[in-house]
Design a protein around this motif. Structure first.
Motif, PDB file in Angstrom:
ATOM      1  N   LEU A   1       1.691  -1.169 -10.411  1.00 29.92           N
ATOM      2  CA  LEU A   1       1.555  -0.119  -9.168  1.00 29.92           C
ATOM      3  C   LEU A   1       1.999   1.197  -9.565  1.00 29.92           C
ATOM      4  CD1 LEU A   1       3.229  -2.470  -6.450  1.00 29.92           C
ATOM      5  CD2 LEU A   1       0.743  -1.883  -6.758  1.00 29.92           C
TER       6      LEU A   1
ATOM      7  N   TYR B   1      -0.743   4.663  -1.988  1.00 33.10           N
ATOM      8  CA  TYR B   1      -1.645   4.546  -2.931  1.00 33.10           C
ATOM      9  C   TYR B   1      -2.978   4.900  -2.302  1.00 33.10           C
ATOM     10  CZ  TYR B   1       2.154   2.143  -5.260  1.00 33.10           C
ATOM     11  OH  TYR B   1       3.591   1.968  -5.910  1.00 33.10           O
TER      12      TYR B   1
ATOM     13  N   SER C   1       1.031  -1.226  -0.142  1.00 37.62           N
ATOM     14  CA  SER C   1       0.090   0.023  -0.016  1.00 37.62           C
ATOM     15  C   SER C   1       0.748   1.368  -0.137  1.00 37.62           C
ATOM     16  CB  SER C   1      -1.048  -0.075   1.044  1.00 37.62           C
ATOM     17  OG  SER C   1      -0.001  -0.090   2.493  1.00 37.62           O
TER      18      SER C   1
ATOM     19  N   PRO D   1       4.279   3.313  -1.776  1.00 36.86           N
ATOM     20  CA  PRO D   1       4.929   3.416  -2.918  1.00 36.86           C
ATOM     21  C   PRO D   1       6.450   3.080  -2.184  1.00 36.86           C
ATOM     22  CG  PRO D   1       3.391   5.015  -3.092  1.00 36.86           C
ATOM     23  CD  PRO D   1       3.395   4.446  -1.814  1.00 36.86           C
TER      24      PRO D   1
ATOM     25  N   LEU E   1      -0.727   3.425 -10.468  1.00 34.98           N
ATOM     26  CA  LEU E   1      -1.646   3.868  -9.482  1.00 34.98           C
ATOM     27  C   LEU E   1      -1.781   5.186  -8.898  1.00 34.98           C
ATOM     28  CD1 LEU E   1      -1.670   0.641  -7.236  1.00 34.98           C
ATOM     29  CD2 LEU E   1      -3.463   1.466  -9.097  1.00 34.98           C
ATOM     30  N   GLU E   2      -2.919   5.985  -8.551  1.00 35.89           N
ATOM     31  CA  GLU E   2      -3.076   7.289  -7.934  1.00 35.89           C
ATOM     32  C   GLU E   2      -2.360   7.304  -6.578  1.00 35.89           C
ATOM     33  OE1 GLU E   2      -6.149  11.009  -7.637  1.00 35.89           O
ATOM     34  OE2 GLU E   2      -6.721   9.152  -8.411  1.00 35.89           O
ATOM     35  N   GLN E   3      -1.787   8.063  -6.333  1.00 36.19           N
ATOM     36  CA  GLN E   3      -1.287   8.433  -4.736  1.00 36.19           C
ATOM     37  C   GLN E   3      -1.910   9.580  -4.089  1.00 36.19           C
ATOM     38  OE1 GLN E   3       3.107   8.880  -4.616  1.00 36.19           O
ATOM     39  NE2 GLN E   3       3.405   7.074  -6.159  1.00 36.19           N
TER      40      GLN E   3
END
Length: 553
Positions: A105, A84, A66, A68, A108-110
């Motif tokens: 990954l 994330y 979960s 980065p 993916l938006e953070q």
């Protein structure tokens, strides 16, 4: 007409009375050592990462991924301030998709740490950083906390001398001890970062005031021969002892409130010193309180098993100490001519940059590899041989060459750190300690050197102005450490470069060793580059020069 030292010469130099004053005043400095550097552990920033609440329905695979990753010092580590987006990865988890296999990954938006942080307990259980989340967007508050402490030190150094001149050395010494101890105790009950920081400013004021007044009291009571040792070894070495005690406390007490309580209690032990440390006879004479001054000298003679004269202070003989008014001087007198202005500007630079080096190296200890407690102890331990080395060098060698030499040494080894491979962390630590040895040695010699350059009329003002510049340097120093968050080597490159630079500038000062002290602005030596000033006619002046330490504050 005899001066005070001649009048009290019958007491001797190193009797029981002098030894008692020497060690009690030096011991009163020990709390300054650990209070001055306590921010290393009170504001320690442990490793941290975004908190992922247990209430979020995630598979173990998604929970483990979960956060980065980022590359730091050549290895992949979880980011400290990003995660994330939880709603997105919760949907993927509900669909049974696997991170890295079914989902890229990197795409993916953070989001920021909306639910707070979780902190590692490997080094610290609790600090003001973990208490009030002084990380990520608020990480600027940590160096500001340290800088504001040194703002308090700046203010305290400005007022302490004036207070002790008006109310007496002893009263102000114990009053400032009470301020330092009392407000440190109140800090334990801080409910916010703002409250902690305001109290820390006041603690800084008390901390330096205690140091300055103890220094003044010791140099006024002790004889000429002991004065130098007290100023360079007594006060400084006992400060280093306090510095070394700090990591021992912090190692066993890892909660910041309990640690602060443990660091506050030794201040209470200084209370009994009130009945053993006398008021300065010199100050009493300046206030025309001759009888009280004579009683102190009589007690000192009794303690030293010496028969004192029936009349110690002849009022007529000492009248000059009270009736003569020193000519008024102003700070602009330090810039009266081009030569004096050049020396003043160079002195300010020397003090400020040396102070930056000293405090930045001290405050950067938590960023070194290895055990933070051992590194802090070594950082304090290295100061003891540095002070002894400075004392020995001052006795025998030209000032500007030895100060420049230890600055070149300190700056040079700091610049070498960037070529040390990352795997050789012990070598880097050794170089940092050697660098601090050089900077500390130079710092401890500045009072003597600056005081010898200026005439009697402006000597106190010159040293005071330069000392204020060093406080500005200490305020800046935490931000040199802060740069290490962006590049581990950047603080050492900057500190090393500036230390070498100021070492070069030091060579352009006039030489003061073995030269009679100037009595007027016209007698000040010229800035002559690498050429020395005039040589002394006799060896007497060489012995007298270090005695200007009594005017250091």
């Amino acid at each position: 007409m005899r001066d005070y030292d001649e009048v009290t010469a019958f007491l001797g130099d190193w009797g029981p009375f002098q030894r008692l004053i020497f060690f009690l005043l030096s011991a009163s400095i020990i709390p300054n050592g650990f209070n001055g550097m306590s921010v290393l552990f009170l504001a320690g920033a442990p490793e941290h990462r975004c908190l992922v609440p247990d209430t979020v329905n995630l598979s173990s695979a998604w929970r483990n991924n979960s956060i980065p990753l980022e590359t730091k010092d050549g290895r992949q580590v979880p980011q400290s301030c990003r995660r994330y987006r939880l709603t997105t990865i919760a949907n993927f988890s509900a669909l049974g998709l696997e991170p890295g296999l079914d989902v890229d990954l990197g795409q993916l938006e953070q989001e920021s740490c909306l639910d707070g942080w979780e902190y590692s307990n490997d080094v610290f259980l609790s600090t003001i950083v973990t208490e009030w989340n002084l990380v990520c967007e608020d990480d600027w508050k940590t160096p500001l906390t340290t800088s504001l402490f040194f703002v308090g030190v700046l203010c305290g150094s400005f007022v302490s001398g004036q207070l002790s001149d008006r109310f007496g050395r002893k009263k102000v010494l114990f009053a400032t001890m009470a301020v330092q101890t009392g407000f440190s105790f109140v800090q334990i009950f801080s409910t916010s970062w703002e409250m902690f920081t305001v109290l820390f400013v006041i603690v800084g004021m008390g901390q330096i005031s205690n140091y300055v007044v103890a220094f003044i009291l010791g140099t006024e009571i002790l004889s000429k021969s002991v004065r130098i040792i007290f100023s360079t070894l007594g006060v400084c070495t006992f400060f280093a002892i306090g510095y070394m005690v700090l990591p021992l406390f912090a190692y066993f007490i890892r909660d910041w409130r309990m640690l602060l309580l443990a660091l506050t209690l030794p201040g209470v032990l200084c209370v009994p010193l009130w009945w053993f440390i006398p008021e300065s006879p010199r100050w009493l004479i300046s206030q025309r309180r001759f009888e009280e001054a004579e009683q102190i000298i009589q007690k000192a003679a009794k303690m030293n098993n010496i028969v004192a004269p029936a009349v110690i202070f002849n009022h007529l003989e000492l009248q000059e100490l009270n009736s003569l008014k020193q000519q008024k001087v102003f700070i602009l007198d330090l810039f009266k001519t081009r030569n004096i202005a050049t020396i003043t500007v160079m002195s300010v630079m020397l003090w400020m940059l040396t102070s930056v080096g000293y405090f930045a190296l001290s405050l950067n200890v938590p960023n070194l590899h290895g055990d933070v407690y051992l590194n802090c102890f070594l950082s304090g331990l290295i100061e003891v041989p540095a002070y002894f080395t400075a004392w020995l060098l001052l006795r025998t060698l030209p000032r500007r060459y030895i100060i420049a030499g230890v600055l070149f040494w300190g700056g040079g080894v700091l610049l070498l750190i960037q070529v040390v491979p990352k795997d050789y962390s012990s070598v880097s630590i050794a170089l940092v300690m050697l660098g601090k040895f050089g900077v500390t040695s130079a710092f401890s010699m500045l009072y003597v050197f600056t005081a010898e350059l200026y005439p009697t009329l402006v000597r106190n003002m010159a040293v005071g102005t330069a000392s204020m510049a060093s406080r500005v340097g200490s305020i800046i120093a935490p931000y040199f450490v802060y740069l290490g968050a962006y590049n581990r080597l950047l603080p050492y490159i900057l500190m090393g470069s500036l230390t070498v630079l100021i070492g070069i500038i030091t060579l352009f000062f006039p030489e003061s060793f073995g030269v009679a002290l100037p009595e007027s602005l016209d007698q000040m030596q010229k800035v002559r580059g690498f050429r020395c000033g005039k040589k002394p006619a006799t060896s007497t002046d060489r012995e007298e020069n270090p005695k200007v330490l009594i005017t250091a504050f």
